[in-house]
Design an enzyme around this catalytic site. Structure first.
Site, short mmCIF file in Angstrom:
data_model
loop_
_atom_site.label_atom_id
_atom_site.label_comp_id
_atom_site.label_asym_id
_atom_site.label_seq_id
_atom_site.Cartn_x
_atom_site.Cartn_y
_atom_site.Cartn_z
N ASP A 6 90.14 -52.05 52.88
CA ASP A 6 88.72 -52.25 53.18
C ASP A 6 88.64 -51.08 54.16
O ASP A 6 89.19 -51.09 55.08
CB ASP A 6 88.63 -53.55 53.88
CG ASP A 6 87.30 -53.76 54.69
OD1 ASP A 6 86.12 -53.60 53.89
OD2 ASP A 6 87.36 -53.74 55.83
N GLY A 8 86.30 -49.59 56.48
CA GLY A 8 85.13 -49.73 57.69
C GLY A 8 84.83 -48.47 58.54
O GLY A 8 85.56 -47.46 58.37
N ASN A 9 83.93 -48.47 59.32
CA ASN A 9 83.41 -47.23 60.06
C ASN A 9 84.67 -46.95 61.17
O ASN A 9 84.57 -45.83 61.50
CB ASN A 9 82.09 -47.60 60.83
CG ASN A 9 81.10 -47.93 59.68
OD1 ASN A 9 80.67 -46.85 59.15
ND2 ASN A 9 80.44 -49.01 59.85
N THR A 10 85.28 -48.07 61.77
CA THR A 10 86.25 -47.69 62.95
C THR A 10 87.71 -47.72 61.94
O THR A 10 88.32 -46.63 62.44
CB THR A 10 86.19 -48.73 63.62
OG1 THR A 10 84.61 -49.00 64.30
CG2 THR A 10 87.01 -48.40 64.78
N GLY A 107 76.16 -54.01 52.30
CA GLY A 107 77.69 -53.39 52.32
C GLY A 107 78.82 -54.21 51.58
O GLY A 107 78.77 -55.54 51.73
N ALA A 108 79.71 -53.41 51.03
CA ALA A 108 80.74 -53.99 50.21
C ALA A 108 81.56 -55.04 50.98
O ALA A 108 82.00 -56.04 50.51
CB ALA A 108 81.87 -53.11 49.51
N ASP A 109 81.75 -54.98 52.18
CA ASP A 109 82.68 -55.78 53.13
C ASP A 109 81.96 -56.94 53.36
O ASP A 109 82.48 -58.04 53.39
CB ASP A 109 82.73 -55.18 54.45
CG ASP A 109 81.58 -54.68 55.26
OD1 ASP A 109 80.53 -54.54 54.54
OD2 ASP A 109 81.70 -54.34 56.27
N ASP A 129 80.92 -61.26 60.81
CA ASP A 129 81.87 -60.33 60.70
C ASP A 129 81.84 -59.70 62.01
O ASP A 129 80.72 -58.85 62.18
CB ASP A 129 81.87 -59.50 59.41
CG ASP A 129 83.00 -58.53 59.41
OD1 ASP A 129 83.68 -58.43 60.30
OD2 ASP A 129 83.23 -57.84 58.38
#
Length: 258
Positions: A6, A8-10, A107-109, A129
């Site tokens: 996964d 993510g932005n961070t 978003g895919a997440d 989330d």
């Protein structure tokens, strides 16, 4: 074995499944300037350190909300593992229906988290989330994703507070013993944590009110989800591995359909 990722932005979170068991998981900082070789070697080192053979990785699935990373990361999997990863996106079999105004914007997440929660608990439900942003996603009893709410993550709020003020320091995100703060540190912690608990409870209650459904399972995940889940009864379940589970479910659905 299956590599589940996964992006993510961070952080980029990487896990390995052996059948239905997670045998390892790791986290790295998301940086769009990394090359495919850097990603590939980094993953290989993680596997080697944990006595997992590169040759045992037979498949991979990736969800990402950072398009700039995908070219290098996908090429790393092809180059170092000789596999074509499944990329969660339009056309991927998930088992749920996306009925928002523009499904391609989702978003895919968020999809992955909903898939896991629906598979484990059924609907209707709310998945929260707690990531860089905090998302509240609503799934109906028929597995239809229709509504979502997005707010700044608690860490973003904390960072903005100390970056945009001259005298307020950066503080650890934890709940002070009382909201009646007597110093600067605990006053910031009280505002951030108690304020965020209030946000969670209000949004969850408002969703239930407008959906006219009182009995909705609320499932939380994300790095700061444990902090929130421990402090409010609005959250029924906290699952730090929700996205890994969703990726595995989606992977199996798409492998079986090919």
């Amino acid at each position: 074995m299956i590599l589940v990722v996964d992006i993510g932005n961070t952080n980029i979170v990487v896990g390995v499944y052996d059948d239905d068991n997670i045998v390892g998981s790791w986290r790295m900082v998301t940086r769009s300037e990394k090359t495919s070789d850097e990603y590939g070697i980094f993953i290989l080192n993680l596997l080697n350190y944990n006595n997992i053979s590169q040759k045992d990785i037979k498949s991979a699935i990736v969800s990402s909300v950072v398009p700039n990373v995908m070219h290098s990361f996908e090429n790393a999997l092809k180059k170092y593992f000789k596999i074509e990863p499944i990329i969660v996106g339009p056309g991927t079999k998930t088992g749920i229906t996306i009925s928002t105004d523009n499904p391609r914007e989702v978003g895919a997440d968020r999809i992955v988290g909903l898939v896991a929660a629906y598979h484990m608990y059924g609907g209707p439900l709310i998945v929260i989330d707690f990531g860089t942003a905090t998302t509240y996603d609503v799934l109906t009893d028929k597995g239809e994703f229709k509504y979502g709410i997005t707010s700044p993550g608690i860490q973003i709020s904390a960072d903005a507070l100390w970056q945009k003020t001259a005298q307020l320091p950066s503080v650890e995100l934890k709940k002070p013993s009382s909201i009646l703060a007597k110093n600067t540190i605990t006053s910031i912690q009280a505002g951030l944590v108690y304020g965020y608990i209030g946000q969670v409870e209000y949004i969850v209650n408002k969703i239930k009110e407008e959906m006219h459904i009182e009995d909705m399972k609320v499932v939380a995940t994300g790095g700061l989800g444990r902090l929130m889940a421990d402090e409010t009864q609005a959250i029924d379940v906290y699952d730090s591995q929700l996205l890994f589970k969703g990726l595995k479910i989606i992977h199996d659905k798409n492998i079986k359909s090919n």
